[in-house]
Design a protein around this motif. Sequence first.
Motif: not given
Length: 374
Positions: A198-221
């Motif tokens: 998947f390719v894009t120039d849009d940082k937000e779309m890319y970051e969203r795609a990365v999270l979706l592709a990795n089980m929504g894993r944020t490590n936030s907590k």
Amino acid sequence: MGKFSKKKISFAGPMIGKKEEEYVLDALRNGWYATFEKHTKMLEAKVCEYLGRKYALGTHCCTLALHLACASAGLKKGDEVICTDFSWVATAYSIVYTGATPVFVDIDPDTWCISPQAIEAAITEKTKAIMLVHSFGHPAQMDKIMEIAKKHNLKVIEDAAPSLGSKFDGKKTGTFGDSACFSFQGAKIAVSGEGGIFVTDDKEMYERAVLLANMGRTNSKKNFWSDFVGYQYTIGNLPASLALAQVERIDELVANKRKIFGWYYERLKNVEGIKLIKEKEKCFSNYTYPSALLEEVDEKKRNFIVGEFAKRNIHSRAAFPRMSTFPALEARYENPECKKVEEQGISLPAAHNLVEEDVEFVCDSLLELLGKKK
Ligand SMILES: Cc1ncc(COP(=O)(O)O)c(C=O)c1O
């Protein structure tokens, strides 16, 4: 050569050399634990460099990359996406995965790519995006498509699955839309077995795609924390190592496919009733799948030819059925050009290992089965 080729004249098949062996062996020996993404990262960087795109994300296959493209574009239930009716069904299902509705439109008979006029005619207040395909490697008419998208404020997703190395007006396919997706599946111009990006120039779309592709894993907590339902879509390092070698050789792979198309073109260009899909003005095709419309035959005869080819050890493919006729989608579209291709279209063998004599045998067989003179 008679009526049977001893060599399997394959529809598709890769060009594997020293580089591929070296990279795969390196991945096999060294791509684990701390370096488990080594080749994936190199592949993503290489694709970005090759295309001049900012972000790339390797996926298990292109279908999943397309799902990420649709999801990261924010598509949801109630949205409409204008989509070609002529493609492998992954194109449409990736829209359906998000709850959005594909609206199927017709193709340009000269390229088998989505018709810009048909896009314009299908726009409603629910339309959110255009999903186009660079069909069989031929670039879609990107100037018109981008103009329409701009005018109506629509997102553009390029299903560039078979088109690595193709260009429209000198600009590479996969660099026009908000996002684009390529396939490295085994029948594509560059392969990894299964694989996509998947390719894009849009940082937000890319970051969203990365999270979706990795089980929504944020490590936030804490470590392994996931903040929303995601998927496991990333490419493995081993297939990525193979894809990397292939992308590094893409110019060579494109040149080889274009050479094979040239052999077909020389032999079939003046035959009445055979319309080869050839580059239109401003277009540069990688000719992943050299294809033709057999204008004088019906579907039965076209299928007969595919069957007779198989008996001669020639592997060809009948063109895709219209996706809109599938039970899971809706059968309310006419799209006569797609129907014509569905019934009369054929893709000819173009494995990387073909030589001119193989193509000659295919062309002679085709002419004979059509009852035409050489
Ligand atoms: C136009 C198109 N889109 C999407 C795909 C899906 O690619 P993959 O098999 O890598 O999921 C293909 C594969 O053949 C394709 O031809």
